[in-house]
Structure formats: C-alpha cells, structure tokens
Design a protein around this motif. Sequence first.
Motif, PDB file in Angstrom:
ATOM      1  N   ALA A   1       0.859  -1.195   0.000  1.00  0.00           N
ATOM      2  CA  ALA A   1       0.000   0.000   0.000  1.00  0.00           C
ATOM      3  C   ALA A   1       0.882   1.228   0.000  1.00  0.00           C
ATOM      4  O   ALA A   1       1.977   1.219   0.586  1.00  0.00           O
TER       5      ALA A   1
ATOM      6  N   TYR B   1       1.759   4.845   1.374  1.00  0.00           N
ATOM      7  CA  TYR B   1       1.656   5.306   2.761  1.00  0.00           C
ATOM      8  C   TYR B   1       2.146   6.751   2.813  1.00  0.00           C
ATOM      9  O   TYR B   1       3.257   7.040   2.406  1.00  0.00           O
TER      10      TYR B   1
ATOM     11  N   THR C   1      -2.622   8.245   8.728  1.00  0.00           N
ATOM     12  CA  THR C   1      -3.699   8.472   9.695  1.00  0.00           C
ATOM     13  C   THR C   1      -4.917   7.579   9.426  1.00  0.00           C
ATOM     14  O   THR C   1      -5.623   7.224  10.356  1.00  0.00           O
ATOM     15  N   GLU C   2      -5.150   7.218   8.174  1.00  0.00           N
ATOM     16  CA  GLU C   2      -6.217   6.253   7.857  1.00  0.00           C
ATOM     17  C   GLU C   2      -5.634   4.847   7.784  1.00  0.00           C
ATOM     18  O   GLU C   2      -6.172   3.898   8.358  1.00  0.00           O
TER      19      GLU C   2
ATOM     20  N   VAL D   1      -3.985  15.030  13.566  1.00  0.00           N
ATOM     21  CA  VAL D   1      -4.294  14.388  12.273  1.00  0.00           C
ATOM     22  C   VAL D   1      -3.881  15.325  11.131  1.00  0.00           C
ATOM     23  O   VAL D   1      -3.305  14.888  10.126  1.00  0.00           O
TER      24      VAL D   1
ATOM     25  N   ALA E   1      -7.586   9.866  -1.805  1.00  0.00           N
ATOM     26  CA  ALA E   1      -7.354   8.491  -2.258  1.00  0.00           C
ATOM     27  C   ALA E   1      -8.145   7.497  -1.416  1.00  0.00           C
ATOM     28  O   ALA E   1      -8.610   6.482  -1.922  1.00  0.00           O
TER      29      ALA E   1
ATOM     30  N   HIS F   1     -17.388  10.531   4.455  1.00  0.00           N
ATOM     31  CA  HIS F   1     -17.520  11.601   5.451  1.00  0.00           C
ATOM     32  C   HIS F   1     -16.244  12.446   5.485  1.00  0.00           C
ATOM     33  O   HIS F   1     -15.468  12.401   6.442  1.00  0.00           O
ATOM     34  N   ALA F   2     -16.034  13.199   4.413  1.00  0.00           N
ATOM     35  CA  ALA F   2     -14.813  14.004   4.308  1.00  0.00           C
ATOM     36  C   ALA F   2     -15.183  15.422   3.907  1.00  0.00           C
ATOM     37  O   ALA F   2     -16.208  15.645   3.263  1.00  0.00           O
TER      38      ALA F   2
ATOM     39  N   PRO G   1     -12.778  17.954   2.253  1.00  0.00           N
ATOM     40  CA  PRO G   1     -12.254  18.612   1.044  1.00  0.00           C
ATOM     41  C   PRO G   1     -12.993  18.306  -0.268  1.00  0.00           C
ATOM     42  O   PRO G   1     -13.083  19.199  -1.118  1.00  0.00           O
TER      43      PRO G   1
ATOM     44  N   LYS H   1     -20.178  23.303   7.236  1.00  0.00           N
ATOM     45  CA  LYS H   1     -20.464  21.912   7.597  1.00  0.00           C
ATOM     46  C   LYS H   1     -21.126  21.826   8.957  1.00  0.00           C
ATOM     47  O   LYS H   1     -21.085  22.767   9.760  1.00  0.00           O
TER      48      LYS H   1
ATOM     49  N   GLN I   1     -21.281  18.879  12.169  1.00  0.00           N
ATOM     50  CA  GLN I   1     -20.625  17.635  12.568  1.00  0.00           C
ATOM     51  C   GLN I   1     -20.863  17.389  14.041  1.00  0.00           C
ATOM     52  O   GLN I   1     -20.772  18.316  14.845  1.00  0.00           O
TER      53      GLN I   1
ATOM     54  N   GLU J   1     -16.520  12.596  14.827  1.00  0.00           N
ATOM     55  CA  GLU J   1     -15.184  13.004  14.375  1.00  0.00           C
ATOM     56  C   GLU J   1     -15.196  13.598  12.975  1.00  0.00           C
ATOM     57  O   GLU J   1     -14.333  14.379  12.609  1.00  0.00           O
TER      58      GLU J   1
HETATM   59  C1  LIG Z   1      -9.505  11.055  14.180  1.00  0.00           C
HETATM   60  C2  LIG Z   1      -9.688  11.471  12.728  1.00  0.00           C
HETATM   61  C3  LIG Z   1     -10.546  12.504  12.423  1.00  0.00           C
HETATM   62  C4  LIG Z   1     -10.727  12.892  11.087  1.00  0.00           C
HETATM   63  N1  LIG Z   1     -11.575  13.925  10.805  1.00  0.00           N
HETATM   64  C5  LIG Z   1     -11.722  14.337   9.534  1.00  0.00           C
HETATM   65  C6  LIG Z   1     -12.560  15.435   9.221  1.00  0.00           C
HETATM   66  O1  LIG Z   1     -13.152  16.105  10.077  1.00  0.00           O
HETATM   67  N2  LIG Z   1     -12.695  15.775   7.905  1.00  0.00           N
HETATM   68  C7  LIG Z   1     -12.027  15.105   6.910  1.00  0.00           C
HETATM   69  O2  LIG Z   1     -12.162  15.448   5.745  1.00  0.00           O
HETATM   70  N3  LIG Z   1     -11.212  14.059   7.190  1.00  0.00           N
HETATM   71  C8  LIG Z   1     -11.046  13.675   8.463  1.00  0.00           C
HETATM   72  N4  LIG Z   1     -10.201  12.637   8.754  1.00  0.00           N
HETATM   73  C9  LIG Z   1      -9.511  11.979   7.648  1.00  0.00           C
HETATM   74  C10 LIG Z   1      -8.132  12.610   7.369  1.00  0.00           C
HETATM   75  O3  LIG Z   1      -8.309  13.743   6.569  1.00  0.00           O
HETATM   76  C11 LIG Z   1      -7.322  11.564   6.656  1.00  0.00           C
HETATM   77  O4  LIG Z   1      -7.051  10.562   7.635  1.00  0.00           O
HETATM   78  C12 LIG Z   1      -5.997  12.018   6.069  1.00  0.00           C
HETATM   79  O5  LIG Z   1      -6.118  13.092   5.194  1.00  0.00           O
HETATM   80  C13 LIG Z   1      -5.410  10.855   5.279  1.00  0.00           C
HETATM   81  O6  LIG Z   1      -4.140  11.230   4.795  1.00  0.00           O
HETATM   82  P1  LIG Z   1      -2.848  10.358   5.122  1.00  0.00           P
HETATM   83  O7  LIG Z   1      -1.721  11.066   4.456  1.00  0.00           O
HETATM   84  O8  LIG Z   1      -2.703  10.101   6.573  1.00  0.00           O
HETATM   85  O9  LIG Z   1      -3.210   9.028   4.356  1.00  0.00           O
HETATM   86  P2  LIG Z   1      -2.736   7.516   4.670  1.00  0.00           P
HETATM   87  O10 LIG Z   1      -3.393   7.019   5.891  1.00  0.00           O
HETATM   88  O11 LIG Z   1      -1.232   7.433   4.593  1.00  0.00           O
HETATM   89  O12 LIG Z   1      -3.344   6.819   3.405  1.00  0.00           O
HETATM   90  C14 LIG Z   1      -4.753   6.755   3.217  1.00  0.00           C
HETATM   91  C15 LIG Z   1      -5.055   5.997   1.926  1.00  0.00           C
HETATM   92  O13 LIG Z   1      -4.639   6.753   0.799  1.00  0.00           O
HETATM   93  C16 LIG Z   1      -3.657   6.050   0.043  1.00  0.00           C
HETATM   94  N5  LIG Z   1      -2.706   7.063  -0.387  1.00  0.00           N
HETATM   95  C17 LIG Z   1      -2.011   7.930   0.392  1.00  0.00           C
HETATM   96  N6  LIG Z   1      -1.313   8.786  -0.378  1.00  0.00           N
HETATM   97  C18 LIG Z   1      -1.572   8.444  -1.676  1.00  0.00           C
HETATM   98  C19 LIG Z   1      -1.151   8.946  -2.942  1.00  0.00           C
HETATM   99  N7  LIG Z   1      -0.310   9.979  -3.067  1.00  0.00           N
HETATM  100  N8  LIG Z   1      -1.634   8.363  -4.060  1.00  0.00           N
HETATM  101  C20 LIG Z   1      -2.492   7.324  -3.962  1.00  0.00           C
HETATM  102  N9  LIG Z   1      -2.912   6.787  -2.820  1.00  0.00           N
HETATM  103  C21 LIG Z   1      -2.458   7.345  -1.681  1.00  0.00           C
HETATM  104  C22 LIG Z   1      -3.090   4.995   0.982  1.00  0.00           C
HETATM  105  O14 LIG Z   1      -2.603   3.867   0.268  1.00  0.00           O
HETATM  106  C23 LIG Z   1      -4.322   4.673   1.820  1.00  0.00           C
HETATM  107  O15 LIG Z   1      -5.169   3.776   1.121  1.00  0.00           O
HETATM  108  C24 LIG Z   1     -10.010  12.213  10.059  1.00  0.00           C
HETATM  109  C25 LIG Z   1      -9.140  11.165  10.378  1.00  0.00           C
HETATM  110  C26 LIG Z   1      -8.967  10.780  11.687  1.00  0.00           C
HETATM  111  C27 LIG Z   1      -8.014   9.657  12.000  1.00  0.00           C
END
Ligand SMILES: Cc1cc2nc3c(=O)[nH]c(=O)nc-3n(C[C@H](O)[C@H](O)[C@H](O)COP(=O)(O)OP(=O)(O)OC[C@H]3O[C@@H](n4cnc5c(N)ncnc54)[C@H](O)[C@@H]3O)c2cc1C
Length: 282
Positions: free
Chosen positions: A30, A32, A36-37, A107, A118, A123-124, A126, A184, A186, A189
């Motif tokens: 995967a 990375y 955070t997800e 986060v 991705a 529930h997002a 952007p 929004k 909410q 989370e």
């Molecule tokens: C507690 C909590 C609260 C949250 N609240 C909100 C909120 O209020 N609003 C909201 O919009 N979001 C919310 N989120 C989501 C948050 O925005 C995402 O967790 C974050 O943006 C994911 O980015 P990351 O870099 O950590 O992704 P990762 O966890 O590293 O990856 C997530 C997924 O994307 C893929 N990926 C990552 N980068 C790429 C790339 N460049 N190309 C292709 N695939 C890729 C990975 O393989 C994986 O499948 C929340 C998350 C948490 C944990």
Amino acid sequence: MMLPSDFELHRPATVGEAVALRAELGEAAALYAGGTELLLAMKLGVLDYEHLIDLKRIAGLRGVTCAGGELRIGAAVTHRELETHPDVVRELPGLAALERAVANVRVRAAGTLAGNLAFAEPHADPPALLVALGARVVLVGGEGSRELALEDFLVGAYETELGEDELIEAIVVPVGAPGAVYRKFQVLERPAVGVAAVGNLVGGVFDGAPTVVVGAVDERPVRVGAEMLDGAALDDEGAFAALAEAAAEAVEPVDDLSGSEDYKRHLTGVLAKRAVQALGDV
Ligand SMILES: Cc1cc2nc3c(=O)[nH]c(=O)nc-3n(C[C@H](O)[C@H](O)[C@H](O)COP(=O)(O)OP(=O)(O)OC[C@H]3O[C@@H](n4cnc5c(N)ncnc54)[C@H](O)[C@@H]3O)c2cc1C
C-alpha cells in the motif's frame, strides 16, 4: 486495537522509484503518506499489507506552487501545511478555512490531502469544495501521467479511479473564483453534512448561478442545480427556499450515527442556503 502485522517499509527517493515498487509489489503493498487512515485500518485488522511504500520523503511530492492561475498541491502536503500556506490563504481562503476545521491538529499535521482523496471515505470535507472549484488530480503510473477531474476520480465509498500501478502526484486547483465557501455540521469526528458554494455577486445580485456541491452525505459529492439564484439578490427569500428544497432533494442520505435520513436532508438544505448566502461576505 491490535498491533498491525509485520510489514516492510520502503522509502523510495523519487516518484519513478515509487511507481516501480508499486508495480513490483502489487497487491501486497500500500502507498503510505501520513498513515492516519492506513495505520488505523491496519491496527483494526481491516487492512493488511506486507509492504508499505512511504511517499513522504519524495521531494517531487512536496510543496505547493501557484502559477498560471492554478495551485498545485503535492501529494505529500499535509492539511496543516495547506491551512497555513500563504498562497492558499491568499488565493483560496475558503480552502484554508476548510483545512483548519479538518479533524484535529495531530491528524492535520500528519494527514495529507492526497491521502484523504485516495481513501475516499465519504464523510470528508475537502471533496465538496474541491469539486465545486473544478480541481483535478494528477496521477502517475507505469504508463506515464494523466489528469482526471476530481469529480470523476471519486467513484464511490472507498472507491476511486486510481489504477493499480498509479499514485496521486498532485492536486491542481484553479484559483481566481470570485468566492468559495464551505459550511459543515458535525457531531462526531467527521462531518455529517458539508456544503460548498462557489459563485459571484455583483452589487448584491448573483451574476450567474453559483456552483453548489454537497459532501459527506452520499458516497460521493453531489451537485445541486442552483439556477433559481441566477440574478437573485442575497435577500431573495423565495429563491433561497427553492435552493434549500433542491439541495434536500438532491441527496440520498442513509441513517447512521451522524443522523437520520430526514435530519440530514434538512441539514443539507439549511447548509446550502448558509453557504451560498455567505458568498455575500467574501
Ligand atoms: C480522528 C480522525 C478525524 C478525522 N476527521 C476528519 C474530518 O473532520 N474531515 C475530513 O475530511 N477528514 C477527516 N479525517 C480523515 C483525514 O483527513 C485523513 O485521515 C488524512 O487526510 C489521510 O491522509 P494520510 O496522508 O494520513 O493518508 P494515509 O493514511 O497514509 O493513506 C490513506 C489511503 O490513501 C492512500 N494514499 C495515500 N497517499 C496516496 C497517494 N499519493 N496516491 C495514492 N494513494 C495514496 C493509501 O494507500 C491509503 O489507502 C479524520 C481522520 C482521523 C483519524
């Protein structure tokens, strides 16, 4: 919460190396970014990978640039960088404000916009505003690079057009929209309902119909026809009531912990009205 099973962490230095690793390791790997997800899902045992390909150290994925009427946001750029970046604050203050209200600062400091898109969790925040602004994603894979409208990239819940050997290289957002607003509601989370409005007012009257997009309710962002506002004034109660009704009808909510179907329809109407009216303040 469990510990994730063992995995090997790969740290490519270039986009080309990351693409080659993705092709070589296939479904066992995967991408990375902030994790955070991904790491949460792996700790919960929902996802399991033998290899993670870390994108954060790739210089070509870092940074925000503004040129030719567009912002180019590298895939390793975090929410926190976006909320504070001078080009974003200046050119798209509505996007900077949206980013400030994503999740919590921990986060936002690790999570990237590309990871948010991705993962395609419905529930997002952007996606609605970026779709309303006409954003595109730049994808790169073994066959080279291609661009897709974000609206076409997001297919459904946790489903995108990303190819098996591709990654998101950047998100491109046109700037210069006269006004862009996101509102929004909410309780948990993540947002229960989010509405984006992009449009232009001249002398307190809408110059053309604003673009209105609802996020977080359906599996993907939903456009709402707002023709009734073309030529309407900000205090035209009839036009705004018609917009609220159109927005409530455009969505297909499901009952969940964020609220019942009826409640979300109601919220969608209220937030559509508020988002479009707020265009009068920008
Ligand atoms: C507690 C909590 C609260 C949250 N609240 C909100 C909120 O209020 N609003 C909201 O919009 N979001 C919310 N989120 C989501 C948050 O925005 C995402 O967790 C974050 O943006 C994911 O980015 P990351 O870099 O950590 O992704 P990762 O966890 O590293 O990856 C997530 C997924 O994307 C893929 N990926 C990552 N980068 C790429 C790339 N460049 N190309 C292709 N695939 C890729 C990975 O393989 C994986 O499948 C929340 C998350 C948490 C944990």
